[in-house]
Write a protein that holds these residues in place. Sequence first.
Motif, PDB file in Angstrom:
ATOM      1  N   PRO A  11       0.829  -1.215   0.000  1.00 44.75           N
ATOM      2  CA  PRO A  11       0.000   0.000   0.000  1.00 44.75           C
ATOM      3  C   PRO A  11       0.857   1.257   0.000  1.00 44.75           C
ATOM      4  O   PRO A  11       1.876   1.330   0.682  1.00 44.75           O
ATOM      5  N   LEU A  12       0.452   2.233  -0.794  1.00 40.43           N
ATOM      6  CA  LEU A  12       1.177   3.503  -0.875  1.00 40.43           C
ATOM      7  C   LEU A  12       0.182   4.638  -1.011  1.00 40.43           C
ATOM      8  O   LEU A  12      -0.755   4.540  -1.797  1.00 40.43           O
ATOM      9  N   PRO A  13       0.362   5.730  -0.286  1.00 41.40           N
ATOM     10  CA  PRO A  13      -0.507   6.885  -0.480  1.00 41.40           C
ATOM     11  C   PRO A  13      -0.077   7.672  -1.707  1.00 41.40           C
ATOM     12  O   PRO A  13       0.948   7.360  -2.316  1.00 41.40           O
ATOM     13  N   ASP A  14      -0.834   8.680  -2.076  1.00 43.40           N
ATOM     14  CA  ASP A  14      -0.440   9.567  -3.156  1.00 43.40           C
ATOM     15  C   ASP A  14       0.835  10.300  -2.729  1.00 43.40           C
ATOM     16  O   ASP A  14       1.133  10.403  -1.546  1.00 43.40           O
ATOM     17  N   TRP A  15       1.578  10.838  -3.696  1.00 39.82           N
ATOM     18  CA  TRP A  15       2.926  11.337  -3.392  1.00 39.82           C
ATOM     19  C   TRP A  15       2.948  12.413  -2.322  1.00 39.82           C
ATOM     20  O   TRP A  15       3.896  12.508  -1.558  1.00 39.82           O
ATOM     21  N   TYR A  16       1.886  13.237  -2.232  1.00 47.56           N
ATOM     22  CA  TYR A  16       1.963  14.333  -1.265  1.00 47.56           C
ATOM     23  C   TYR A  16       1.682  13.900   0.165  1.00 47.56           C
ATOM     24  O   TYR A  16       1.708  14.727   1.066  1.00 47.56           O
ATOM     25  N   PHE A  17       1.409  12.597   0.371  1.00 51.75           N
ATOM     26  CA  PHE A  17       1.302  12.086   1.743  1.00 51.75           C
ATOM     27  C   PHE A  17       2.465  11.169   2.092  1.00 51.75           C
ATOM     28  O   PHE A  17       2.512  10.629   3.185  1.00 51.75           O
ATOM     29  N   LEU A  24       5.964   7.586   9.794  1.00 48.68           N
ATOM     30  CA  LEU A  24       5.385   6.548  10.650  1.00 48.68           C
ATOM     31  C   LEU A  24       6.129   5.223  10.559  1.00 48.68           C
ATOM     32  O   LEU A  24       5.803   4.285  11.265  1.00 48.68           O
ATOM     33  N   VAL A  27       3.492   5.739  18.654  1.00 50.79           N
ATOM     34  CA  VAL A  27       2.724   6.123  17.470  1.00 50.79           C
ATOM     35  C   VAL A  27       2.044   7.477  17.663  1.00 50.79           C
ATOM     36  O   VAL A  27       1.860   8.227  16.702  1.00 50.79           O
ATOM     37  N   VAL A  28       1.741   7.810  18.929  1.00 53.14           N
ATOM     38  CA  VAL A  28       1.116   9.114  19.187  1.00 53.14           C
ATOM     39  C   VAL A  28       2.052  10.243  18.751  1.00 53.14           C
ATOM     40  O   VAL A  28       1.615  11.269  18.229  1.00 53.14           O
ATOM     41  N   VAL A  50       1.759  10.303  14.882  1.00 51.45           N
ATOM     42  CA  VAL A  50       0.459  10.645  14.313  1.00 51.45           C
ATOM     43  C   VAL A  50       0.003  12.032  14.751  1.00 51.45           C
ATOM     44  O   VAL A  50      -0.561  12.782  13.960  1.00 51.45           O
ATOM     45  N   ILE A  51       0.267  12.383  16.006  1.00 48.44           N
ATOM     46  CA  ILE A  51      -0.267  13.638  16.543  1.00 48.44           C
ATOM     47  C   ILE A  51       0.821  14.681  16.784  1.00 48.44           C
ATOM     48  O   ILE A  51       0.762  15.789  16.245  1.00 48.44           O
ATOM     49  N   PHE A  95       2.242  21.437  11.526  1.00 51.12           N
ATOM     50  CA  PHE A  95       1.127  22.115  10.875  1.00 51.12           C
ATOM     51  C   PHE A  95       0.499  23.164  11.788  1.00 51.12           C
ATOM     52  O   PHE A  95       0.014  24.187  11.309  1.00 51.12           O
ATOM     53  N   LEU A 145       2.585  26.138  11.404  1.00 45.55           N
ATOM     54  CA  LEU A 145       2.291  26.800  10.127  1.00 45.55           C
ATOM     55  C   LEU A 145       1.022  27.639  10.244  1.00 45.55           C
ATOM     56  O   LEU A 145       0.972  28.795   9.820  1.00 45.55           O
ATOM     57  N   LEU A 146       0.002  27.039  10.864  1.00 43.65           N
ATOM     58  CA  LEU A 146      -1.287  27.729  10.999  1.00 43.65           C
ATOM     59  C   LEU A 146      -1.148  28.992  11.850  1.00 43.65           C
ATOM     60  O   LEU A 146      -1.732  30.022  11.549  1.00 43.65           O
TER      61      LEU A 146
END
Lengths: 257, 224
Positions: free
Chosen positions: A80-86, A93, A103-104, A107-108, A115, A118-119
Motif C-alpha cells: 500500500p502507498l498513499p499519493d505522493w503528497y502524503f 510513521l 505512534v502518538v 500521528v499527533i 502544521f 504553520l497555521l
Amino acid sequence: MKRGKGMRFVGDSRVTADKQKFIPKDYSEYPGRTEAFWPNFLLKEWLVGAVFLVGFLCLTIAHPAPLEKMADPTDAAYLPLPDWYFLFLYQLLKYQFASGPYVVLGVIVIPGLAFGGLLLAPFLDKGPERRPHRRPITTSLMLLGIISVFWLTYEAAAAVDYEAKAENNKPVLEEEVEIDTEDPGYAAYENSCLQCHGGSLEGGAAAPSLIGIEYTADEIKEIAVDGIGSMPADQFQGTDEELDQLAEFIVSVNEEE
Amino acid sequence: MLQKVYDWIDDRVDITPLWRDIADHEVPEHVNPAHHFSAFVYCFGGLTFFVTVIQILSGMFLTMYYVPDIENAWRSVYYLQTEVAHGQIVRGMHHWGASVVIVMLFLHTLRVFFQGAYKKPRELNWMVGVMIFFIMLALGLTGYLLPWDNKAYFATQVTLEIAEGVPFIGEATKSLLGGDPEIVGAQTLTRFFAIHVFFLPAALFLLMGIHFIMIRKQGISGPL
C-alpha cells in the motif's frame, strides 16, 4: 472612494438616485507604475492562464491517468502507498521513534507541531520585520520543515519500484473475455500452462494473467519454450502443431478483448 | 439590446457596484511581472485558483459517469477511461490537476511565508489559507479512494488505520470516515464520495470566498 458617501437613493430603497456610469479609479495608495486590473492586467493574466492550460493539457495527453486493477482485499502481497503528497507522513510513521508504542508521537505530536506552527505562524512571528534574513528563526524553522518533507518523500519514493508496481497491477476487465474451451489450443493450454496461469488465463500466485498481453503468436511460442522472467524454460510439452494452436488460441483470446 | 437589458436590471437592483468593486482596483508595480519579471511568484495564488476551477469542472463531468458503489465504481472508471469520448482526458485533467494544485498551493504558501506577507493585518487571511491547504489535502485523500482500484483500497485501509491510532477519538473517527469500525468497503466508498463531492467542496468554496474578500479588503502586501 465614492462608495456609500453622499449617495442618494430612490425612496427608502437601495436604488441609487444618481446615475453614475463610472466609478473613478483611485490609485492613491500605491505610487509607481500601477496598472488597471480591468481590463489591462486581466488580459495578461488570461494569457498566462492560456499558456499554463496548454502545458497542462499536454501533460494529461502524454501521461494518461493511471488505473490499477479492481480492488482485491485478499491481495496480501500488495504494497500500500498513499499519493505522493502524503508520502512524507507515511515515511515518518515507519521510524521507530514514531511508531509502535510511540505512534502518538508520529500521528499527533510531530505533524501537529509542524502544521500547528504553520497555521499559527503570524502569532509566533510577531515582529515587524518581513525580509527572510531579518527573522532568522522563522526562516530556518521553515527551511528545516521543507527539507524534512522533501527528504522523507524522497526516502519513501526511492524504495518503491513504481514501474513494476504498475506492471503487476494492470487493469483487466475480466468478464468480457470468453474462453472457448473447445478450441484445440485450449487442450494444449490445459496440458502445459493451466497449472500456473489458471483455468481462464487469469493468472495465479506463480504466474501473471495471459489476458491483456501484447505478444505476437511467434513471441508466445518462444516464451512457452524458452521461458521469460521467472518462468522457466521447457514448460511446453507437446508437438509443434499443438504449439501453433496454443499460440493462436492465446492471441485470439487477447484479440476478442 | 444587451446594454438595455443590463440597464433595466441595474436600475432595479444596482448591480454595477458589485462587479465594479472587483474590476476597479490598481495592480501595483511590484506584483506586475511586466515590470519586474521576478514578480511571477505572485502568479502562484492565481494559478492555484485556476487549477481549482479545472478541478471543479472536470469533477462535475466525471460524476456524469462515476458510480459510487463497490461493484461498479472501478468498472465505471474503466469505461470512462476506455470507451467514453475524451473520458481519458477529462479524468487525466482531474488526476493531474490534483497534483498540480498541491504544487501550486505549496509554492503560493512559500511565497507568502518568505515575504512575511502574513504579518499584521493579514493574520486571519493566512490562517484561512492554511485551512484551504488542509482541505485540499483532504480532497486528495478522499478522491484517491474513488476509482476503487488496488492502490486506492490499500491506501485507504492504511489511512484509516493511522486515524485509528489517534488517542481517544481515533476509533470514532475511523467509524465516521469509514462507515464501519472494521470493514473498508461499500460504506467507506459512499462516505468518501460524499465527503469528496459535497462536504469538502462546500467548505472549500466558503474559505476561498473569505480568502478573496479579505484580499480585496486589505489589498496586497507592499514590496519588501
